[in-house]
Design a protein around this motif. Structure first.
Motif, PDB file in Angstrom:
ATOM      1  N   GLY A 101      -7.817 -39.444  -8.872  1.00 12.75           N
ATOM      2  CA  GLY A 101      -7.500 -40.358  -7.777  1.00 12.75           C
ATOM      3  C   GLY A 101      -6.082 -40.229  -7.257  1.00 12.75           C
ATOM      4  O   GLY A 101      -5.593 -41.107  -6.535  1.00 12.75           O
ATOM      5  N   ILE A 102      -5.422 -39.129  -7.604  1.00 13.28           N
ATOM      6  CA  ILE A 102      -4.052 -38.894  -7.131  1.00 13.28           C
ATOM      7  C   ILE A 102      -4.085 -38.510  -5.656  1.00 13.28           C
ATOM      8  O   ILE A 102      -4.916 -37.701  -5.232  1.00 13.28           O
ATOM      9  N   ARG A 103      -3.166 -39.057  -4.863  1.00 11.69           N
ATOM     10  CA  ARG A 103      -3.114 -38.747  -3.432  1.00 11.69           C
ATOM     11  C   ARG A 103      -1.911 -37.897  -3.041  1.00 11.69           C
ATOM     12  O   ARG A 103      -1.921 -37.235  -2.013  1.00 11.69           O
ATOM     13  N   GLY A 123      -7.291 -31.792   0.247  1.00 12.29           N
ATOM     14  CA  GLY A 123      -6.927 -32.923   1.077  1.00 12.29           C
ATOM     15  C   GLY A 123      -5.835 -33.796   0.512  1.00 12.29           C
ATOM     16  O   GLY A 123      -5.570 -34.887   1.038  1.00 12.29           O
ATOM     17  N   LEU A 124      -5.160 -33.352  -0.553  1.00 16.22           N
ATOM     18  CA  LEU A 124      -4.075 -34.124  -1.138  1.00 16.22           C
ATOM     19  C   LEU A 124      -2.755 -33.771  -0.448  1.00 16.22           C
ATOM     20  O   LEU A 124      -2.575 -32.639   0.025  1.00 16.22           O
ATOM     21  N   ARG A 125      -1.852 -34.721  -0.419  1.00 13.99           N
ATOM     22  CA  ARG A 125      -0.512 -34.486   0.112  1.00 13.99           C
ATOM     23  C   ARG A 125       0.311 -33.778  -0.953  1.00 13.99           C
ATOM     24  O   ARG A 125       0.251 -34.143  -2.131  1.00 13.99           O
ATOM     25  N   THR A 164       6.721 -39.486  -5.613  1.00 12.74           N
ATOM     26  CA  THR A 164       5.348 -38.970  -5.680  1.00 12.74           C
ATOM     27  C   THR A 164       4.549 -39.719  -6.736  1.00 12.74           C
ATOM     28  O   THR A 164       5.099 -40.507  -7.524  1.00 12.74           O
ATOM     29  N   GLU A 165       3.236 -39.475  -6.766  1.00 11.96           N
ATOM     30  CA  GLU A 165       2.355 -40.127  -7.740  1.00 11.96           C
ATOM     31  C   GLU A 165       2.180 -39.304  -9.007  1.00 11.96           C
ATOM     32  O   GLU A 165       1.865 -39.844 -10.073  1.00 11.96           O
ATOM     33  N   SER A 202       6.074 -38.908 -19.871  1.00  8.69           N
ATOM     34  CA  SER A 202       5.987 -40.230 -20.486  1.00  8.69           C
ATOM     35  C   SER A 202       6.027 -41.333 -19.439  1.00  8.69           C
ATOM     36  O   SER A 202       5.798 -42.507 -19.765  1.00  8.69           O
ATOM     37  N   ARG A 203       6.280 -40.957 -18.160  1.00  7.94           N
ATOM     38  CA  ARG A 203       6.461 -41.950 -17.100  1.00  7.94           C
ATOM     39  C   ARG A 203       5.383 -41.889 -16.017  1.00  7.94           C
ATOM     40  O   ARG A 203       5.228 -42.853 -15.261  1.00  7.94           O
ATOM     41  N   MET A 204       4.647 -40.764 -15.934  1.00 11.89           N
ATOM     42  CA  MET A 204       3.678 -40.619 -14.847  1.00 11.89           C
ATOM     43  C   MET A 204       2.697 -39.503 -15.179  1.00 11.89           C
ATOM     44  O   MET A 204       2.919 -38.726 -16.123  1.00 11.89           O
TER      45      MET A 204
END
Length: 400
Positions: A101-103, A123-125, A164-165, A202-204
């Motif tokens: 589900g990462i965009r 289709g992801l940025r 970013t995600e 560890s953060r994302m």
């Protein structure tokens, strides 16, 4: 590639000239082609640049290349192509981000943009970053067809990850340059360093591509480690963190072959099977299975056993088809001492010999020369230790 060469190449005239060249052929008279281009008024630097690109496109394309038909519209550096992810593998990296589900993904250390292309194609940025000016410019060209992709020149460790995600990282593990680079053995010298990568993980959500021989003791317990084999060659281990890691899996062996994708997964290293008697068949596990330490699980799926402690060969009494190992039918045992082995091979008229070995100190190329092979027949010779004893096996490959 120098900056001035890239400027020439990226000019309308340079790209037009590149696209006008006939398909690269190593047998072509290159001197004659250079003379023809020079006589048409093209500068020497441009001629050299377009011919280098034509050669790299040919290497990257085709059925055996990393980028297939896409290579015809891409630009490369020698080091960039060597270090780039195969598009088939990059597509699977990209699917991880999509399925989680990462965009928006930041590709830090994007190189020529292979992984970023695969992610953007879903289709992801994508924000792609590379510290080398020429490499970043080439990535910009390769990613131009994707409107939601931005390429920046910069250092991975200086990137603000809150922009970013998720992150995709391919740390620079070689010295700087576009050709003749040297491998860096200390992970502290990589860019970004492995400590920086693990701190970010560890953060994302983070995915990181590493060499298949990466020290397993450094793999965090929170990571899913997936070793990937393409056409029988282990090309990487990818570590996945956070939402990109699959629940309950820390070890995976992914095998990509002509028939598709096949995977073994486990919550941890699998225990080996017990050592048993040599059967009628021998199996050599794929390198990804060996590195993932899933040999025991493979053995149990084949109703097989180990041939010796620490030896990555399996043996079974019946033939089995599996994408995770190459199978051999054992034709007969031969004497192991070299003089007797040479006589046995001559007696059987074997002039072409594939030599495989595990657990023995043998140089197959040198041994082949000393065996003085003669005759019309061909075979596979497997040198190993079975139940602790040096063993020579004459074998034939099982068809897939």
């Amino acid at each position: 590639m120098l900056r001035d060469e890239l400027v020439e190449l990226l000019s309308p005239g340079g790209l037009t000239l590149l696209d006008s060249l006939p398909p690269y052929d190593s047998e072509r008279d290159i001197v004659k082609l250079v003379a023809s281009l020079r006589s048409a008024g093209h500068p020497p630097a441009l001629v050299a640049a377009v011919l280098t690109q034509a050669k790299l496109r040919a290497k990257a394309g085709g059925a055996q290349g990393k980028f297939g038909d896409f290579a015809e519209r891409m630009l490369f550096t020698e080091a960039g192509l060597e270090q780039a992810t195969r598009l088939r593998v990059a597509a699977r990296h990209a699917a991880r981000f999509r399925d989680a589900g990462i965009r928006h993904v930041a590709d830090l250390g994007c190189g020529i943009g292979g992984d970023a292309m695969a992610i953007a194609a879903l289709g992801l940025r994508v924000t792609a970053v590379d510290r080398d000016e020429v490499t970043a410019a080439i990535a910009s060209y390769n990613l131009a067809p994707f409107p939601d992709t931005v390429v920046e020149q910069g250092d991975a460790e200086g990137f603000d990850i809150t922009r970013t995600e998720a992150l995709w990282l391919d740390p620079a593990r070689r010295t700087a340059g576009h050709s003749d680079t040297r491998r860096l053995t200390d992970s502290d010298d990589w860019s970004p360093s492995i400590d920086w990568v693990f701190n970010a993980a560890s953060r994302m959500p983070v995915g990181v591509k590493l060499g298949p021989g990466f020290d397993r003791d450094l793999i965090p317990g929170s990571a899913e480690a997936q070793w990937v084999s393409v056409g029988g060659h282990v090309v990487e281990v990818a570590l996945w963190f956070g939402a990109l890691a699959r629940p309950g899996i820390t070890r995976a062996a992914l095998v990509l072959d002509d028939d598709g994708a096949h995977e073994l997964t486990a919550p941890a290293d699998s225990p080996d099977e017990a050592v048993g008697e040599l059967g009628a068949y021998l199996y050599e596990p794929d390198g990804a299975v060996i590195r993932a330490r899933l040999i025991g699980d493979l053995a149990r799926s084949l109703d097989a056993r180990m041939i010796g402690d620490g030896i990555a060969y399996l043996t079974a009494d019946e033939p089995h088809r599996t994408p995770f190992a190459q199978g051999f039918r054992i034709v007969e045992r031969l004497p192991y001492p070299e003089k007797e082995l040479r006589a046995a091979l001559r007696e059987r008229g074997i002039g072409v010999l594939e030599i495989k070995k595990r657990g023995v100190d043998v140089d197959p190329a040198r041994l082949r020369g000393r065996l003085a092979l003669m005759g019309p027949n061909s075979a596979t010779l497997i040198l190993t230790r079975a139940a602790g004893r040096h063993t020579a096996l004459l074998a034939e490959r099982l068809t897939p």
